[in-house]
Design a protein around this motif. Structure first.
Motif, PDB file in Angstrom:
ATOM      1  N   ALA A   1      33.308  12.352 -22.435  1.00 39.46           N
ATOM      2  CA  ALA A   1      32.455  13.355 -21.792  1.00 39.46           C
ATOM      3  C   ALA A   1      31.428  12.633 -20.916  1.00 39.46           C
ATOM      4  CB  ALA A   1      31.752  14.213 -22.834  1.00 39.46           C
ATOM      5  N   ALA A   2      31.070  13.245 -19.810  1.00 39.28           N
ATOM      6  CA  ALA A   2      30.156  12.607 -18.859  1.00 39.28           C
ATOM      7  C   ALA A   2      28.696  12.890 -19.190  1.00 39.28           C
ATOM      8  CB  ALA A   2      30.456  13.102 -17.444  1.00 39.28           C
ATOM      9  N   PHE A   3      27.834  11.960 -18.785  1.00 42.84           N
ATOM     10  CA  PHE A   3      26.393  12.167 -18.834  1.00 42.84           C
ATOM     11  C   PHE A   3      25.792  11.507 -17.597  1.00 42.84           C
ATOM     12  CE2 PHE A   3      26.688   7.924 -20.533  1.00 42.84           C
ATOM     13  CZ  PHE A   3      25.554   7.280 -20.060  1.00 42.84           C
ATOM     14  N   ALA A   4      24.628  11.975 -17.216  1.00 43.21           N
ATOM     15  CA  ALA A   4      23.882  11.353 -16.119  1.00 43.21           C
ATOM     16  C   ALA A   4      22.400  11.579 -16.393  1.00 43.21           C
ATOM     17  CB  ALA A   4      24.256  11.971 -14.771  1.00 43.21           C
ATOM     18  N   TYR A   5      21.586  10.572 -16.099  1.00 42.33           N
ATOM     19  CA  TYR A   5      20.144  10.737 -16.256  1.00 42.33           C
ATOM     20  C   TYR A   5      19.427  10.195 -15.032  1.00 42.33           C
ATOM     21  CZ  TYR A   5      20.324   5.835 -17.559  1.00 42.33           C
ATOM     22  OH  TYR A   5      20.578   4.493 -17.556  1.00 42.33           O
ATOM     23  N   SER A   6      18.236  10.703 -14.841  1.00 41.96           N
ATOM     24  CA  SER A   6      17.338  10.157 -13.821  1.00 41.96           C
ATOM     25  C   SER A   6      15.944  10.170 -14.427  1.00 41.96           C
ATOM     26  CB  SER A   6      17.383  10.975 -12.533  1.00 41.96           C
ATOM     27  OG  SER A   6      16.882  12.275 -12.754  1.00 41.96           O
ATOM     28  N   ALA A   7      15.181   9.147 -14.112  1.00 40.90           N
ATOM     29  CA  ALA A   7      13.817   9.062 -14.620  1.00 40.90           C
ATOM     30  C   ALA A   7      12.915   8.551 -13.509  1.00 40.90           C
ATOM     31  CB  ALA A   7      13.745   8.142 -15.832  1.00 40.90           C
ATOM     32  N   ARG A   8      11.678   8.999 -13.542  1.00 41.60           N
ATOM     33  CA  ARG A   8      10.711   8.588 -12.535  1.00 41.60           C
ATOM     34  C   ARG A   8       9.387   8.278 -13.227  1.00 41.60           C
ATOM     35  NH1 ARG A   8      10.796  12.724  -8.737  1.00 41.60           N
ATOM     36  NH2 ARG A   8       9.526  13.966 -10.130  1.00 41.60           N
ATOM     37  N   VAL A   9       8.739   7.207 -12.774  1.00 41.50           N
ATOM     38  CA  VAL A   9       7.413   6.835 -13.255  1.00 41.50           C
ATOM     39  C   VAL A   9       6.495   6.807 -12.043  1.00 41.50           C
ATOM     40  CG1 VAL A   9       6.025   5.092 -14.424  1.00 41.50           C
ATOM     41  CG2 VAL A   9       8.419   5.432 -15.089  1.00 41.50           C
ATOM     42  N   THR A  10       5.422   7.583 -12.088  1.00 43.21           N
ATOM     43  CA  THR A  10       4.446   7.639 -11.006  1.00 43.21           C
ATOM     44  C   THR A  10       3.128   7.082 -11.525  1.00 43.21           C
ATOM     45  OG1 THR A  10       5.506   9.622 -10.126  1.00 43.21           O
ATOM     46  CG2 THR A  10       3.262   9.151  -9.360  1.00 43.21           C
ATOM     47  N   PHE A  11       2.643   6.039 -10.864  1.00 44.18           N
ATOM     48  CA  PHE A  11       1.390   5.418 -11.282  1.00 44.18           C
ATOM     49  C   PHE A  11       0.206   6.131 -10.648  1.00 44.18           C
ATOM     50  CE2 PHE A  11       4.112   2.262 -12.928  1.00 44.18           C
ATOM     51  CZ  PHE A  11       3.383   1.650 -13.939  1.00 44.18           C
ATOM     52  N   ARG A  12      -0.756   6.518 -11.484  1.00 45.59           N
ATOM     53  CA  ARG A  12      -2.004   7.122 -11.018  1.00 45.59           C
ATOM     54  C   ARG A  12      -3.040   6.042 -10.725  1.00 45.59           C
ATOM     55  NH1 ARG A  12      -3.166  12.604 -14.317  1.00 45.59           N
ATOM     56  NH2 ARG A  12      -1.451  13.782 -13.418  1.00 45.59           N
ATOM     57  N   SER A  13      -2.883   4.918 -11.404  1.00 40.16           N
ATOM     58  CA  SER A  13      -3.696   3.722 -11.171  1.00 40.16           C
ATOM     59  C   SER A  13      -2.788   2.547 -11.525  1.00 40.16           C
ATOM     60  CB  SER A  13      -4.959   3.723 -12.045  1.00 40.16           C
ATOM     61  OG  SER A  13      -4.621   3.438 -13.392  1.00 40.16           O
ATOM     62  N   ALA A  14      -3.297   1.338 -11.457  1.00 48.28           N
ATOM     63  CA  ALA A  14      -2.466   0.166 -11.763  1.00 48.28           C
ATOM     64  C   ALA A  14      -2.042   0.114 -13.227  1.00 48.28           C
ATOM     65  CB  ALA A  14      -3.214  -1.112 -11.400  1.00 48.28           C
ATOM     66  N   THR A  15      -2.683   0.886 -14.093  1.00 51.43           N
ATOM     67  CA  THR A  15      -2.349   0.833 -15.520  1.00 51.43           C
ATOM     68  C   THR A  15      -2.162   2.203 -16.161  1.00 51.43           C
ATOM     69  OG1 THR A  15      -4.693   0.748 -16.095  1.00 51.43           O
ATOM     70  CG2 THR A  15      -3.533  -1.378 -15.853  1.00 51.43           C
TER      71      THR A  15
ATOM     72  N   ASN B   1       0.833  -1.187   0.000  1.00 51.19           N
ATOM     73  CA  ASN B   1       0.000   0.000   0.000  1.00 51.19           C
ATOM     74  C   ASN B   1       0.871   1.241   0.000  1.00 51.19           C
ATOM     75  OD1 ASN B   1      -2.422  -1.410   0.097  1.00 51.19           O
ATOM     76  ND2 ASN B   1      -2.216  -1.699   2.299  1.00 51.19           N
ATOM     77  N   CYS B   2       0.614   2.111  -0.969  1.00 45.05           N
ATOM     78  CA  CYS B   2       1.349   3.364  -1.064  1.00 45.05           C
ATOM     79  C   CYS B   2       0.392   4.504  -0.814  1.00 45.05           C
ATOM     80  CB  CYS B   2       1.954   3.528  -2.456  1.00 45.05           C
ATOM     81  SG  CYS B   2       3.217   2.316  -2.825  1.00 45.05           S
ATOM     82  N   PRO B   3       0.798   5.484   0.000  1.00 47.46           N
ATOM     83  CA  PRO B   3      -0.075   6.622   0.241  1.00 47.46           C
ATOM     84  C   PRO B   3      -0.283   7.412  -1.046  1.00 47.46           C
ATOM     85  CG  PRO B   3       1.998   6.817   1.467  1.00 47.46           C
ATOM     86  CD  PRO B   3       2.043   5.542   0.703  1.00 47.46           C
ATOM     87  N   THR B   4      -1.458   7.915  -1.253  1.00 44.54           N
ATOM     88  CA  THR B   4      -1.744   8.725  -2.425  1.00 44.54           C
ATOM     89  C   THR B   4      -2.438   9.998  -1.986  1.00 44.54           C
ATOM     90  OG1 THR B   4      -3.878   7.667  -2.747  1.00 44.54           O
ATOM     91  CG2 THR B   4      -2.013   6.737  -3.951  1.00 44.54           C
ATOM     92  N   ASN B   5      -2.340  11.009  -2.822  1.00 42.77           N
ATOM     93  CA  ASN B   5      -3.046  12.256  -2.575  1.00 42.77           C
ATOM     94  C   ASN B   5      -4.286  12.229  -3.454  1.00 42.77           C
ATOM     95  OD1 ASN B   5      -4.040  14.787  -2.348  1.00 42.77           O
ATOM     96  ND2 ASN B   5      -2.135  15.841  -2.816  1.00 42.77           N
ATOM     97  N   THR B   6      -5.410  12.011  -2.872  1.00 47.73           N
ATOM     98  CA  THR B   6      -6.656  11.926  -3.629  1.00 47.73           C
ATOM     99  C   THR B   6      -7.478  13.201  -3.490  1.00 47.73           C
ATOM    100  OG1 THR B   6      -7.721  10.871  -1.749  1.00 47.73           O
ATOM    101  CG2 THR B   6      -6.765   9.417  -3.431  1.00 47.73           C
ATOM    102  N   GLY B   7      -6.803  14.308  -3.273  1.00 47.22           N
ATOM    103  CA  GLY B   7      -7.491  15.572  -3.179  1.00 47.22           C
ATOM    104  C   GLY B   7      -7.479  16.144  -1.773  1.00 47.22           C
ATOM    105  N   THR B   8      -7.057  15.370  -0.777  1.00 47.12           N
ATOM    106  CA  THR B   8      -6.971  15.902   0.581  1.00 47.12           C
ATOM    107  C   THR B   8      -5.604  16.525   0.787  1.00 47.12           C
ATOM    108  OG1 THR B   8      -6.208  13.772   1.395  1.00 47.12           O
ATOM    109  CG2 THR B   8      -8.565  14.196   1.514  1.00 47.12           C
ATOM    110  N   GLN B   9      -5.539  17.483   1.662  1.00 44.83           N
ATOM    111  CA  GLN B   9      -4.284  18.152   1.933  1.00 44.83           C
ATOM    112  C   GLN B   9      -3.464  17.325   2.921  1.00 44.83           C
ATOM    113  OE1 GLN B   9      -4.745  22.127   3.344  1.00 44.83           O
ATOM    114  NE2 GLN B   9      -2.657  22.672   2.859  1.00 44.83           N
ATOM    115  N   PHE B  10      -2.158  17.244   2.680  1.00 45.41           N
ATOM    116  CA  PHE B  10      -1.287  16.524   3.598  1.00 45.41           C
ATOM    117  C   PHE B  10      -1.216  17.262   4.932  1.00 45.41           C
ATOM    118  CE2 PHE B  10      -0.277  13.418   0.724  1.00 45.41           C
ATOM    119  CZ  PHE B  10       0.211  13.916  -0.472  1.00 45.41           C
TER     120      PHE B  10
ATOM    121  N   ALA C   1      -1.902   2.482  -7.751  1.00 46.11           N
ATOM    122  CA  ALA C   1      -2.012   3.930  -7.582  1.00 46.11           C
ATOM    123  C   ALA C   1      -1.030   4.389  -6.508  1.00 46.11           C
ATOM    124  CB  ALA C   1      -3.429   4.318  -7.193  1.00 46.11           C
ATOM    125  N   GLY C   2      -0.200   5.359  -6.840  1.00 42.26           N
ATOM    126  CA  GLY C   2       0.777   5.898  -5.904  1.00 42.26           C
ATOM    127  C   GLY C   2       2.141   5.255  -5.981  1.00 42.26           C
ATOM    128  N   ALA C   3       2.291   4.156  -6.706  1.00 38.64           N
ATOM    129  CA  ALA C   3       3.608   3.510  -6.838  1.00 38.64           C
ATOM    130  C   ALA C   3       4.533   4.411  -7.648  1.00 38.64           C
ATOM    131  CB  ALA C   3       3.475   2.143  -7.502  1.00 38.64           C
TER     132      ALA C   3
END
Length: 186
Positions: free
Chosen positions: A106-120, A2-11, A57-59
């Protein structure tokens, strides 16, 4: 999981927000060098496997890497993030970046993030830091974010992959991922 999600409520406060940052899954480190050279075909630079049915959702999944590149002339370089490997679903891509002329190591660096809003359904971001000079250590930053949620299939194990393409095939155009890390944040 279970991951916490923001479903419209304020933290409630900063202590709640900080709880989202803690790593909750073991990380997978790149244990060998990956090199893409002398090809203008889409190639996998880095990937990590996400277990079937793991996203919800929230992953949040992150993948980052760094290394060195060399080129001749001013070829373009394209970095993109895929779900299901490079033959799978494109999550987000940086527009083709013109590489600095004739650099070596020459150097390079990357970062990527995927945030799930639902399971798909997911939103993705990729950020690239690219050295533009090996003598001054000047660098440029590039960022791309998916413009809308992307639908993905999560019922089978899937590779979260960073794809790379040289604009021109040349034996002098090489990029090597020297280290990398992938993890589920939540």
């Amino acid at each position: 999981k279970n991951c916490p999600t923001n479903t419209g409520t304020q933290f409630a406060g900063a202590s709640v927000a900080l709880g989202f940052i803690a790593d909750q899954q073991p990380a997978a480190a790149a244990t060998s060098t990956t090199t893409v050279a002398n090809t203008a075909s889409l190639s996998t630079l880095h990937s990590a496997t996400v277990p079937a049915n793991d996203p919800q959702a929230g992953a949040v999944y992150e993948i980052e890497g760094d290394g060195v590149f060399s080129d001749t002339g001013t070829p373009t370089m394209t970095f993109a993030l895929y779900w299901g490997g490079i033959a799978g679903t494109l999550l987000v891509a940086l527009p083709a970046v013109t590489a600095p002329s004739g650099v070596s190591g020459a150097a390079f660096a990357y970062s990527a993030r995927v945030t799930f809003r639902s399971a798909t359904s997911a939103i993705a971001r990729i950020r690239l830091l690219l050295d533009t000079s090996t003598s001054t250590d000047a660098a440029s930053t590039y960022v791309a974010v998916s413009a809308a949620p992307v639908t993905v299939t999560t019922s089978a194990s899937s590779a979260l992959a960073v794809g790379f393409t040289w604009g021109t095939a040349s034996a002098s155009n090489t990029i090597s991922l020297l280290s990398g890390l992938a993890k589920r944040r939540c």
